[in-house]
Design a protein around this motif. Structure first.
Motif, PDB file in Angstrom:
ATOM      1  N   THR A  13      36.017  41.109  37.483  1.00 49.67           N
ATOM      2  CA  THR A  13      35.505  41.332  38.835  1.00 49.67           C
ATOM      3  C   THR A  13      35.477  40.030  39.616  1.00 49.67           C
ATOM      4  OG1 THR A  13      33.648  42.222  40.123  1.00 49.67           O
ATOM      5  CG2 THR A  13      33.098  41.042  38.098  1.00 49.67           C
ATOM      6  N   SER A  14      35.769  40.136  40.905  1.00 52.01           N
ATOM      7  CA  SER A  14      35.724  38.987  41.806  1.00 52.01           C
ATOM      8  C   SER A  14      35.916  39.471  43.241  1.00 52.01           C
ATOM      9  CB  SER A  14      36.816  37.980  41.458  1.00 52.01           C
ATOM     10  OG  SER A  14      36.784  36.867  42.331  1.00 52.01           O
ATOM     11  N   ARG A  15      35.447  38.684  44.188  1.00 51.03           N
ATOM     12  CA  ARG A  15      35.761  38.960  45.594  1.00 51.03           C
ATOM     13  C   ARG A  15      37.069  38.277  45.997  1.00 51.03           C
ATOM     14  NH1 ARG A  15      31.135  36.015  45.687  1.00 51.03           N
ATOM     15  NH2 ARG A  15      29.935  37.835  46.361  1.00 51.03           N
ATOM     16  N   LYS A  16      37.665  37.531  45.086  1.00 52.13           N
ATOM     17  CA  LYS A  16      38.888  36.782  45.384  1.00 52.13           C
ATOM     18  C   LYS A  16      40.164  37.603  45.152  1.00 52.13           C
ATOM     19  CE  LYS A  16      39.336  32.528  43.997  1.00 52.13           C
ATOM     20  NZ  LYS A  16      39.530  31.844  45.299  1.00 52.13           N
ATOM     21  N   PHE A  17      40.071  38.776  44.581  1.00 55.48           N
ATOM     22  CA  PHE A  17      41.254  39.471  44.089  1.00 55.48           C
ATOM     23  C   PHE A  17      42.168  40.001  45.200  1.00 55.48           C
ATOM     24  CE2 PHE A  17      39.192  40.686  39.806  1.00 55.48           C
ATOM     25  CZ  PHE A  17      39.766  39.585  39.185  1.00 55.48           C
ATOM     26  N   ILE A  18      43.445  39.693  45.066  1.00 57.92           N
ATOM     27  CA  ILE A  18      44.538  40.455  45.667  1.00 57.92           C
ATOM     28  C   ILE A  18      44.860  41.547  44.652  1.00 57.92           C
ATOM     29  CG2 ILE A  18      46.926  40.349  46.493  1.00 57.92           C
ATOM     30  CD1 ILE A  18      46.438  37.268  46.783  1.00 57.92           C
ATOM     31  N   TRP A  19      45.279  42.718  45.126  1.00 56.77           N
ATOM     32  CA  TRP A  19      45.500  43.851  44.216  1.00 56.77           C
ATOM     33  C   TRP A  19      46.794  44.544  44.614  1.00 56.77           C
ATOM     34  CZ3 TRP A  19      41.731  48.676  44.323  1.00 56.77           C
ATOM     35  CH2 TRP A  19      42.160  49.627  43.389  1.00 56.77           C
ATOM     36  N   ASP A  20      47.737  44.662  43.653  1.00 56.74           N
ATOM     37  CA  ASP A  20      48.928  45.471  43.906  1.00 56.74           C
ATOM     38  C   ASP A  20      49.125  46.467  42.774  1.00 56.74           C
ATOM     39  OD1 ASP A  20      50.787  44.519  41.811  1.00 56.74           O
ATOM     40  OD2 ASP A  20      50.951  42.675  42.954  1.00 56.74           O
ATOM     41  N   ALA A  21      49.896  47.516  43.063  1.00 59.50           N
ATOM     42  CA  ALA A  21      50.081  48.589  42.082  1.00 59.50           C
ATOM     43  C   ALA A  21      51.425  49.261  42.285  1.00 59.50           C
ATOM     44  CB  ALA A  21      48.948  49.614  42.190  1.00 59.50           C
TER      45      ALA A  21
END
Length: 740
Positions: A322-330
């Protein structure tokens, strides 16, 4: 009868003489005394038996992260199923976070002792000069009725005494409340989980694993697998279903084992829309959270909390980040009856390489591993970026590899991609084919690295990958400190760890696949093993027996040498003799002259060092009748003579210097520039494990003979693999390198 015995004695006499010359080492004897005997639980074929059983544990967990104090608190309810034939009065649980306690066994010494010039970080490893809190605090353990259960903690293990014996076939349930301070892994390097702090924006990425008290394995071969956790030897865990609620700051994003159950509550409308688009995108990832959005999110620091709910079925562990820094792709990947979402979570520090390569590498692993074993069964496969580690859990992995100032070298990029493939591949070994990592780490690391290297070779041929040549420096190393593969992970030196548990098993499987069994038959057998033991707990014996059972190949000689000893491959081409059969009407004057030297007054033949002296002429006499025993038929000796007329007969002597028996590959280079290869199975060493002599008939004249021309068997000494011998070993190495 006497005549028959005479003939048989003449045939076996050379073997008896060789046996008397050399002590018998038993390299081809069965390994039954070295492995777990078969039973009704585990059959002699390597398959689970009719009475095979294993325990099960289901978990309902509620956890909450205090970002300011870096403390994780939780409550869990465990439903434990006793499928064993035994009655249990207590159970054992793992408390891995206790390994970080001050009174725990030191891990720092593995990095070496005090040196004249030592960094402050290394000194921290050794002395723990900066103290910090660590370890589980167990608030209570209660039964289903709310009654306290007695417990005893021994380092990383907790014994829970049951209020009533748990009989075979019964189920029990108990609750545990716990907490622990999450350690700063970038400062203390204590384990492969914890938090990574980013001073620039005062944020952290939390990697949460080994976090909740969980059941040890109880099985038919070891009873309770309750060896202490010492960081390098990982886990043996039971399968079960998980319902997990994770409460984190509202502006955090959670990547987790399992399927997200409350998208509407934790994702924005735009994020849900993008995720729906990703579920239909089979060719490229879709950004769920963009780099710009992640940068903006870093500044928010919300004080409100939000709960993410996940469900995972038939897994042996659960981890999350967990983090507020995450970029997320899928990106979606289609299997025969379901779709898996390949996902990546990474901070802006991972750009641009993580956006370009991470999810692509996840998909590559899904494709190759599924083809080699069985289709990936889970709904998600996640790669989370962190610094300098690779660590695996069901459906999620933490993977190092990060550019500096947006740039990354080709070598670092290859390492990053390889790490992602490797850690995603652990979903098969040991997350589904669930071997005991603490006892036999090579069973998951070695088998996984074997398929990891195969994935790299197929999907990223531009990157280097492990081959038999890779293991030569290790196998040719110091025998005084070397241990066999069949060594517990906690007992292996850190300097030997990677080579012995990752590379050497990988090379061994490559040798079996490419040079002993053959790719098609080996691949079918390896797939058989994976499918026999998915969602079960195999032991080394189950792997060994399955590969023999499914290939009709006696491999005990290979298991014994490669896995149970520290012997090495070193075959020496000690002599090649060149003969021709004398023509029947040839005059004695026309024969090739035989060079002789005087040694202590006796005539002795010169040992040829090359082919410049030409062939030695030999006579072939009529076979005496008594050699046929009672048989009335006779060989057509004229035909034999005619078939050998003008042919070159080469007698090759090969010595086993290194101790390992291996198949023999011989390349013949002819004077006309052509070449051909003969392959002999390892069984040629059965009658004499130290030296063999083989005879070959060739139409052409030979210029040079070379052993193991394609470097298939990790031969540690190439200078003795040719006849005539090359002037310098380095020249021969260059020759082999050119061929490869």
């Amino acid at each position: 009868m006497k005549r028959i015995f005479l003939v048989l004695n003449l045939l076996i006499l050379p073997f008896l003489i060789n046996a008397q010359k050399q002590p018998w080492q038993g390299k081809f004897e069965p390994i039954d005394n070295l492995i777990t005997p078969p039973s009704t639980y585990r059959t002699a074929s390597g398959a689970p038996g009719r009475d095979y059983w294993q325990q099960r544990a289901d978990y309902n967990i509620k956890a909450s992260l205090d970002e300011k104090t870096k403390v994780l608190s939780g409550e869990e309810t465990i439903t434990y199923y006793n499928n064993s034939p035994d009655e249990l009065t207590y159970v054992w649980m793992q408390l891995e976070q206790n390994v970080n306690k001050k009174e725990g066994e030191s891990f720092g010494d593995a990095f070496g002792g005090v040196r004249d010039s030592i960094s402050s970080l290394n000194m921290q490893y050794l002395t723990r000069a900066i103290e910090f809190p660590a370890g589980h605090t167990i608030k209570y353990v209660k039964n289903a009725s709310g009654k306290d259960l007695k417990t005893l903690v021994n380092q990383t293990m907790m014994k829970v005494f049951l209020d009533t014996p748990l009989k075979s076939g019964e189920t029990t349930q108990f609750q545990i409340s716990w907490s622990y301070p999450i350690t700063d892994r970038s400062m203390f390097m204590l384990s492969r989980e914890g938090y990574e702090y980013f001073p620039k924006d005062n944020n952290a990425v939390f990697l949460i694993a080994h976090w909740f008290p969980r059941m040890c394995v109880y099985n038919d071969t070891e009873g309770w697998q309750n060896k202490q956790f010492r960081r390098l030897g990982e886990f043996a865990l039971e399968f079960g279903n998980y319902n997990v609620e994770i409460t984190v700051p509202e502006d955090h994003v959670v990547a987790s084992t399992g399927s997200l159950q409350n998208e509407d509550q934790v994702l924005s409308k735009q994020q849900r829309k993008r995720l729906d688009e990703a579920k239909k995108s089979f060719d490229a990832p879709v950004l769920i959270i963009t780099p710009e959005e992640a940068l903006k999110n870093e500044q928010s620091k919300s004080s409100k909390m939000k709960t993410w709910k996940f469900k995972a079925e038939n897994v042996r562990d659960f981890a999350w980040a967990t983090s507020r820094k995450f970029i997320w792709d899928a990106q979606a990947h289609q299997f025969s009856d379901h779709v898996t979402m390949a996902m990546s979570f990474y901070p802006n520090e991972g750009l641009p390489v993580w956006e370009e390569e991470s999810t692509k590498a996840v998909v590559a692993a899904l494709e190759v591993y599924s083809e080699a074993t069985f289709e990936y069964p889970y709904p998600v496969a996640i790669s989370v970026n962190t610094s300098n580690i690779g660590m695996e859990f069901p459906m999620i992995s933490f993977n190092g590899g990060r550019p500096k100032n947006g740039k990354i070298s080709d070598m670092a990029k290859a390492g990053m991609i390889g790490t992602i493939i490797h850690e995603v591949g652990h979903n098969w070994f040991p997350m589904i084919v669930s071997s005991d990592e603490r006892q036999w780490m090579w069973m998951d690391e070695g088998l996984n690295t074997f398929l990891h290297q195969r994935t790299v070779a197929e999907k990223y041929p531009q990157f280097s990958h492990t081959t038999p040549k890779s293991i030569v420096p290790f196998m040719n190393g110091n025998q005084d400190i070397m241990r066999p593969i069949m060594t517990s992970s906690d007992n292996e030196l850190l300097t030997q760890f990677g080579a012995n548990f990752y590379q050497k098993p990988t090379v061994g499987l490559q040798i079996l696949r490419n040079s002993v069994i053959g790719k098609e038959l080996f691949d079918q057998a390896f797939k058989e093993y994976a499918n026999r033991w998915k969602y079960k707990h195999p032991n080394p014996a189950d792997l060994f027996r399955t590969l023999e059972d499914a290939t009709a190949t006696d491999l005990d000689w290979f298991w014994r040498g490669w896995f149970f000893t520290t012997d090495k491959t070193d075959m020496e081409l000690s002599q090649v003799k060149w003969f021709r059969v004398e023509e029947k009407d040839q005059n004695i004057e026309d024969q090739q002259k035989k060079t002789k030297i005087q040694v202590e007054g006796q005539d002795t033949k010169t040992v040829a060092t090359d082919f410049s002296g030409g062939p030695e002429m030999i006579t072939m006499t009529e076979t005496p009748d008594n050699n046929y025993g009672g048989f009335l038929s006779r060989l057509d000796e004229t035909q034999i003579r005619n078939n050998l007329s003008g042919k070159n007969i080469y007698e090759v002597t090969i010595k086993n210097v290194g101790g390992l028996v291996m198949p023999v590959t011989i390349e013949w280079q002819y004077t006309d520039g052509s070449s051909e290869t003969d392959r002999l199975p390892a069984e040629v060493w059965r009658y004499n494990e130290y030296e063999i002599t083989k005879t070959f008939v060739k139409d052409k004249e030979v210029k040079q003979v070379i052993l193991d021309p394609n470097f298939e068997f990790a031969d540690v000494e190439t200078a003795n693999n040719s006849f005539p011998k090359t002037e310098e070993a380095s020249q021969f190495d260059k020759f082999k390198e050119k061929k490869n």
